[in-house]
Enzyme design. Sequence first.
Site, PDB file in Angstrom:
ATOM      1  N   ASN A   1       1.031  -1.193  -0.182  1.00 25.79           N
ATOM      2  CA  ASN A   1       0.038  -0.060   0.036  1.00 25.79           C
ATOM      3  C   ASN A   1       0.856   1.298  -0.020  1.00 25.79           C
ATOM      4  O   ASN A   1       1.409   1.724   0.870  1.00 25.79           O
ATOM      5  CB  ASN A   1      -0.811  -0.092   1.092  1.00 25.79           C
ATOM      6  CG  ASN A   1      -1.931   0.942   1.257  1.00 25.79           C
ATOM      7  OD1 ASN A   1      -1.764   2.099   0.656  1.00 25.79           O
ATOM      8  ND2 ASN A   1      -2.973   1.276   2.330  1.00 25.79           N
TER       9      ASN A   1
ATOM     10  N   ARG B   1      -2.456  -1.548  -3.604  1.00 30.52           N
ATOM     11  CA  ARG B   1      -3.106  -0.507  -3.823  1.00 30.52           C
ATOM     12  C   ARG B   1      -2.969   0.479  -4.939  1.00 30.52           C
ATOM     13  O   ARG B   1      -1.840   0.729  -5.160  1.00 30.52           O
ATOM     14  CB  ARG B   1      -3.226   0.534  -2.395  1.00 30.52           C
ATOM     15  CG  ARG B   1      -3.968   1.736  -2.323  1.00 30.52           C
ATOM     16  CD  ARG B   1      -3.697   2.620  -1.351  1.00 30.52           C
ATOM     17  NE  ARG B   1      -4.346   3.679  -1.418  1.00 30.52           N
ATOM     18  CZ  ARG B   1      -4.076   5.077  -0.618  1.00 30.52           C
ATOM     19  NH1 ARG B   1      -2.927   5.062  -0.204  1.00 30.52           N
ATOM     20  NH2 ARG B   1      -4.783   6.005  -0.679  1.00 30.52           N
TER      21      ARG B   1
ATOM     22  N   HIS C   1     -10.016   6.850  -1.654  1.00 34.59           N
ATOM     23  CA  HIS C   1     -10.242   6.323  -0.177  1.00 34.59           C
ATOM     24  C   HIS C   1     -11.113   5.116  -0.131  1.00 34.59           C
ATOM     25  O   HIS C   1     -11.665   4.694   0.792  1.00 34.59           O
ATOM     26  CB  HIS C   1     -10.549   7.033   0.703  1.00 34.59           C
ATOM     27  CG  HIS C   1      -9.593   8.149   1.205  1.00 34.59           C
ATOM     28  ND1 HIS C   1      -9.826   9.625   1.398  1.00 34.59           N
ATOM     29  CD2 HIS C   1      -8.161   8.019   1.228  1.00 34.59           C
ATOM     30  CE1 HIS C   1      -8.687  10.287   1.815  1.00 34.59           C
ATOM     31  NE2 HIS C   1      -7.737   9.322   1.453  1.00 34.59           N
TER      32      HIS C   1
ATOM     33  N   ARG D   1      -2.463  19.087   1.329  1.00 32.30           N
ATOM     34  CA  ARG D   1      -3.383  19.467   0.211  1.00 32.30           C
ATOM     35  C   ARG D   1      -4.495  20.380   0.551  1.00 32.30           C
ATOM     36  O   ARG D   1      -4.902  20.393   1.473  1.00 32.30           O
ATOM     37  CB  ARG D   1      -4.076  18.204  -0.365  1.00 32.30           C
ATOM     38  CG  ARG D   1      -3.085  17.062  -1.249  1.00 32.30           C
ATOM     39  CD  ARG D   1      -3.472  15.789  -1.495  1.00 32.30           C
ATOM     40  NE  ARG D   1      -3.389  14.966  -0.684  1.00 32.30           N
ATOM     41  CZ  ARG D   1      -3.717  13.628  -0.672  1.00 32.30           C
ATOM     42  NH1 ARG D   1      -4.749  13.420  -1.505  1.00 32.30           N
ATOM     43  NH2 ARG D   1      -3.539  12.796   0.380  1.00 32.30           N
TER      44      ARG D   1
ATOM     45  N   ILE E   1      -6.234  10.389  12.125  1.00 30.31           N
ATOM     46  CA  ILE E   1      -6.837  11.463  12.909  1.00 30.31           C
ATOM     47  C   ILE E   1      -8.279  11.027  13.494  1.00 30.31           C
ATOM     48  O   ILE E   1      -8.507  11.178  14.544  1.00 30.31           O
ATOM     49  CB  ILE E   1      -7.239  12.776  12.070  1.00 30.31           C
ATOM     50  CG1 ILE E   1      -5.723  13.183  11.623  1.00 30.31           C
ATOM     51  CG2 ILE E   1      -7.828  13.844  12.928  1.00 30.31           C
ATOM     52  CD1 ILE E   1      -5.699  14.189  10.764  1.00 30.31           C
ATOM     53  N   GLY E   2      -9.163  10.510  12.573  1.00 25.29           N
ATOM     54  CA  GLY E   2     -10.438   9.886  12.889  1.00 25.29           C
ATOM     55  C   GLY E   2     -10.285   9.084  13.982  1.00 25.29           C
ATOM     56  O   GLY E   2     -11.458   9.174  14.918  1.00 25.29           O
TER      57      GLY E   2
ATOM     58  N   GLU F   1      -7.151  -1.306   5.096  1.00 21.95           N
ATOM     59  CA  GLU F   1      -6.945  -1.123   3.764  1.00 21.95           C
ATOM     60  C   GLU F   1      -6.521  -2.390   3.410  1.00 21.95           C
ATOM     61  O   GLU F   1      -6.650  -2.985   2.252  1.00 21.95           O
ATOM     62  CB  GLU F   1      -6.551  -0.159   3.037  1.00 21.95           C
ATOM     63  CG  GLU F   1      -7.251   1.299   3.421  1.00 21.95           C
ATOM     64  CD  GLU F   1      -6.419   2.384   2.951  1.00 21.95           C
ATOM     65  OE1 GLU F   1      -6.809   3.365   2.460  1.00 21.95           O
ATOM     66  OE2 GLU F   1      -5.247   2.559   3.146  1.00 21.95           O
TER      67      GLU F   1
END
Length: 388
Positions: free
Chosen positions: A8, A87, A175, A235, A323-324, A375
């Site tokens: 990934n 990925r 994502h 970004r 972060i989440g 993932e």
Amino acid sequence: MSCVLTLNAGSSSIKFGVYNAAPEPDLLAVGLVEKLESATPHLVLHQGSDTTEHTLSEGGHDAAVIAILAAVTPVLAGRKVAAVGHRIVHGGPDHSGPARVTPEMLADLERYVPFAPLHQPHNLSAVRAAMVAFPDAVQVGCFDTAFHRGHPFVNDTFALPRRFYDKGVRRYGFHGLSYDFISGELDRIDPDDHHRRTIVCHLGNGASLCAIRGGRSVGSTMGFSALDGLPMGTRCGQIDPGVVLYLLDQEGMTSSEISGLLYKESGLKGMSGLSNDMRELLASDRAEAAQAVDYFVFRIRREIGAMAAVLGGLDTLVFCGGIGENAGEIRAKVCEGMDWLGILLDRTANETPFSQPGGVVSEGEVTVRVLRTDEERIIARAASAALE
């Protein structure tokens, strides 16, 4: 026994894993090479209760892939790598699921490098390296855009002349591997609910929101490229196209300079003038750091409202990503004052979310969950399935 390897490759790190090949693969080892932009990246490998770490002698993705292949050799213990799952951020309009990667497909996927310049070149480079290292293995591409390919036309297009849409200028969303995993986790946690109206907030160095109904994406904050939507680590997120024209015409910047500005110098890093690391920003007493955090939160709240409108309401809100999953303070800021939408956070549960059944951190009508995304497991499943 056969194994599958997952790669990934991100803009500044490469995650990897080794699994037994099976419909539900067993993890044998997992690792990460981070700080690839530096001259001395760091590799960490976890195998059971054992952890090994070392610093690489040079930076860059190519050197990191070589180091990963060397690191996993003892883990394999003579077992054959039958498939390598990758990925790949951009699959274009045609790939709606995992696919075997051939040299011809690689050449075709090069077309999407301009759409995802921080990721696509490194994704494809990892595929080429794996083809050399494991010439007999099946190479499987898992596309971040695939989960969004069923979007309604209105969520898939821009208000440009139709010829551009026909050429592939459309909203792809990203994502997708993370959203695919979270959707499956929700079904596993509560199979009778089906989570008809769900918003998933994937918040990390890259950040986006996805509206999910019936297990499928119906809206995303990201669009043609991985620049759109929320502000991210470096970004910019959503920006008026007129700003780009201004930078071209009035500032005299080249397209390459503008690309570097929007992809690498903006977002939390650019606004704060300090860092793209949320931990540093939350710990800082600088006004600019607080402003960057406030803007990040504001945009998430705004997009939750937009995704709820796409869904016609909201039943479940999920936080995932670096972060989440780990920044309870950000979750609290996002959910504050959102009771009009049925969101009411349980402050105590929010401080220790992974100790709660199903990651529930709410006490209102909307179920708010904190779930660890994976993932690599999605990639491992696809690689194993290709061997059947």
